[in-house]
Motif scaffolding. Structure first.
Motif, mmCIF file in Angstrom:
data_model
loop_
_atom_site.group_PDB
_atom_site.id
_atom_site.type_symbol
_atom_site.label_atom_id
_atom_site.label_comp_id
_atom_site.label_asym_id
_atom_site.label_seq_id
_atom_site.Cartn_x
_atom_site.Cartn_y
_atom_site.Cartn_z
ATOM 1 N N LYS A 1 0.976 -1.464 0.082
ATOM 2 C CA LYS A 1 0.109 0.263 0.006
ATOM 3 C C LYS A 1 0.615 0.891 -0.104
ATOM 4 O O LYS A 1 0.762 1.905 -0.693
ATOM 5 C CB LYS A 1 -0.950 -0.144 0.789
ATOM 6 N N ILE A 2 1.874 1.441 0.925
ATOM 7 C CA ILE A 2 3.264 2.649 0.859
ATOM 8 C C ILE A 2 3.410 2.420 -0.370
ATOM 9 O O ILE A 2 3.405 3.839 -0.922
ATOM 10 C CB ILE A 2 3.742 2.072 2.028
ATOM 11 N N ALA A 3 4.020 1.230 -1.436
ATOM 12 C CA ALA A 3 4.511 1.927 -2.715
ATOM 13 C C ALA A 3 3.596 2.167 -3.252
ATOM 14 O O ALA A 3 3.878 2.589 -3.816
ATOM 15 C CB ALA A 3 5.500 0.269 -2.463
ATOM 16 N N LEU A 4 2.168 1.475 -3.376
ATOM 17 C CA LEU A 4 1.799 2.165 -4.673
ATOM 18 C C LEU A 4 1.294 3.628 -4.333
ATOM 19 O O LEU A 4 0.996 4.485 -4.824
ATOM 20 C CB LEU A 4 0.184 1.901 -4.108
ATOM 21 N N ALA A 5 0.892 4.516 -2.740
ATOM 22 C CA ALA A 5 0.492 5.218 -2.909
ATOM 23 C C ALA A 5 2.208 6.304 -2.998
ATOM 24 O O ALA A 5 1.341 7.258 -3.265
ATOM 25 C CB ALA A 5 0.493 5.641 -1.086
ATOM 26 N N SER A 6 2.985 5.731 -3.156
ATOM 27 C CA SER A 6 4.556 7.032 -2.870
ATOM 28 C C SER A 6 4.737 7.092 -4.965
ATOM 29 O O SER A 6 4.780 7.894 -4.842
ATOM 30 C CB SER A 6 5.705 6.125 -2.796
ATOM 31 N N PHE B 1 -1.167 13.810 -2.237
ATOM 32 C CA PHE B 1 -2.067 12.942 -2.594
ATOM 33 C C PHE B 1 -1.365 12.165 -1.795
ATOM 34 O O PHE B 1 -2.172 11.011 -2.524
ATOM 35 C CB PHE B 1 -1.686 12.930 -4.353
ATOM 36 N N GLN B 2 -0.375 11.951 -1.288
ATOM 37 C CA GLN B 2 0.297 10.230 -1.002
ATOM 38 C C GLN B 2 -0.902 10.107 0.283
ATOM 39 O O GLN B 2 -0.685 8.899 0.014
ATOM 40 C CB GLN B 2 1.820 10.621 -0.479
ATOM 41 N N ASP B 3 -0.827 10.588 1.429
ATOM 42 C CA ASP B 3 -1.632 10.147 2.518
ATOM 43 C C ASP B 3 -3.512 10.519 1.630
ATOM 44 O O ASP B 3 -4.101 9.725 2.366
ATOM 45 C CB ASP B 3 -1.981 11.761 3.093
ATOM 46 N N LEU B 4 -4.166 10.674 0.614
ATOM 47 C CA LEU B 4 -5.005 10.459 -0.253
ATOM 48 C C LEU B 4 -5.423 9.095 -0.446
ATOM 49 O O LEU B 4 -5.651 8.515 -0.046
ATOM 50 C CB LEU B 4 -5.804 11.641 -0.269
ATOM 51 N N SER B 5 -4.359 9.028 -1.264
ATOM 52 C CA SER B 5 -3.753 7.571 -1.532
ATOM 53 C C SER B 5 -3.740 6.255 -0.713
ATOM 54 O O SER B 5 -4.179 5.199 -1.147
ATOM 55 C CB SER B 5 -2.330 7.380 -2.413
ATOM 56 N N LEU B 6 -3.644 6.771 0.517
ATOM 57 C CA LEU B 6 -3.466 6.037 1.708
ATOM 58 C C LEU B 6 -4.858 5.701 2.419
ATOM 59 O O LEU B 6 -5.253 4.852 2.871
ATOM 60 C CB LEU B 6 -2.407 5.704 3.076
ATOM 61 N N GLN B 7 -5.856 7.223 2.586
ATOM 62 C CA GLN B 7 -6.449 6.587 2.776
ATOM 63 C C GLN B 7 -8.083 6.013 1.944
ATOM 64 O O GLN B 7 -9.080 5.725 2.197
ATOM 65 C CB GLN B 7 -7.523 7.752 2.799
ATOM 66 N N MET B 8 -7.678 5.608 0.393
ATOM 67 C CA MET B 8 -8.807 6.043 -0.930
ATOM 68 C C MET B 8 -9.088 4.064 -0.725
ATOM 69 O O MET B 8 -9.637 3.497 -1.178
ATOM 70 C CB MET B 8 -8.701 6.387 -2.193
#
Length: 366
Positions: A43-48, A151-158
């Motif tokens: 998840k972290i890698a994808l959000a990055s 947007f990285q923080d948003l990705s982790l939420q979504m």
């Protein structure tokens, strides 16, 4: 045969409870925990991917009338200092649209019709180029200087967010930092309202780049309050919620399915009003699915005077420009990227030479 006799037959000792527990812990450590750790790491890698030049979207478009080269200069300058790559979608002169090309039921003045056509061209680009997602911006906006982290923080939420109706597919988990369960993701609305029957559908999360209460428009304070975010949480929390009544199109993302549904409902089947109004009506009708981010991530940059609008026509009572970019302002942002850009690129060349000369003289005297 009795289990104890089985152990005795082979000269083995009966396992103690402690040994059983220890074995279970080893299995947990070797199998379960690595799996969970791997999922979190994925998840972290994808959000990055939010740190790439398109914030993890297929492309970032911005819409600008061909004659607004001033705004195009500003947008390209701003994007370059934020390590973003943006692609121009030309605005459209509504007077040049053939009456045969106007959607059914549309009764709009030319400037409003041209605005719709430019956004529709962006939706078509998504389909023509087989993009999975795209971020669409207007040319008079500002964003936070920490846009990639936001947007990285948003990705982790979504990823796996509680608003989803279905679980993410394997493809989404591997390739879609914001998921693909939505049609429109509103990131630059100028106001919003929540569905009265679904106020419980909200995901609240910490974001250090949320603007203060004083920097946030009252309409967004009211919206957040209606969803339970009040008091000390204002200025600390951001909200992800189902889109129901957004206005303005300063910034929004779409999926490929979203582009299809927008062209279906806001072109093929007709157009009931200005593009942002019809988006909101279509959301309320339940014909498309959207999420809203509040406070929004993109905001209008205002310089005063006629330069601030290409839709409302020229206001002859106003000068072309009042404050200029140097005196421009934006709301709903904690750290304006336009303000940061001035500081980032500022220099005093001759002052630097003078400082260097003084330092050389001091060294020589020493």
């Amino acid at each position: 045969m009795n289990l104890a006799l089985q152990y005795g037959k082979y000269g083995l000792k009966k396992p103690t409870l402690l040994a059983v527990v220890a074995g279970l812990i080893i299995v947990l450590a070797l199998v379960v925990l690595p799996t969970r750790f791997s999922a979190k790491t994925s998840k972290i890698a994808l959000a990055s991917t939010a740190w790439n030049q398109t914030l993890g979207f297929g492309k970032i478009f911005y819409i600008s009338m061909p004659y607004r080269t001033d705004r195009q200069d500003a947008m390209n300058l701003l994007a370059s200092t934020s390590d973003l790559k943006i692609t121009l979608i030309n605005g459209v002169d509504g007077d040049g649209i053939s009456p045969k090309a106007v959607p059914d039921k549309a009764d709009l003045r030319p400037s409003v019709l041209g605005c719709w056509r430019a956004h529709a061209d962006a939706w078509r680009y998504v389909l023509d180029n087989n993009l999975e997602t795209a971020l669409i911006l207007e040319d008079d906006i500002d964003w936070d200087e920490n846009i990639h982290q936001i947007f990285q923080d948003l990705s982790l939420q979504m990823q796996d967010n509680k608003l989803r109706l279905v679980k993410p597919t394997a493809h989404e988990r591997a390739h879609a930092p914001y998921g693909l369960d939505w049609d429109i993701l509103f990131t630059g609305q100028c106001l919003d309202s929540a569905h009265p029957d679904y106020r419980d559908l909200v995901q609240v999360y910490d974001d250090p780049s949320v603007p203060s209460r004083e920097s946030t428009q009252s309409s967004f304070l009211d919206y957040m309050g209606s969803l339970g975010v009040t008091g000390d949480d204002v200025g600390k929390k951001r909200l992800l919620s189902p889109a129901y009544g957004p206005a303005c199109t300063m910034g929004y993302a779409i999926t490929r399915k979203g582009a299809q549904r927008l062209l279906l409902n806001l072109s093929y089947l007709g157009l009931r009003g200005p593009v942002d109004n019809d988006m909101a009506w279509t959301l309320r009708d339940g014909k498309i699915r959207g999420y809203s981010i509040t406070p929004p991530l993109f905001s209008a940059w205002r310089v005063g005077g006629q330069k601030d609008s290409d839709i409302d026509g020229q206001n002859l009572d106003q000068p072309i420009v009042q404050n200029g970019n140097k005196g421009g302002v934006s709301k709903n942002l904690k750290n304006s990227a336009r303000v940061a850009m001035l500081q980032q690129l500022a220099m005093d060349n001759w002052g630097d030479y003078e400082k260097a000369r003084i330092e050389v003289n001091i060294d020589a005297e020493g």
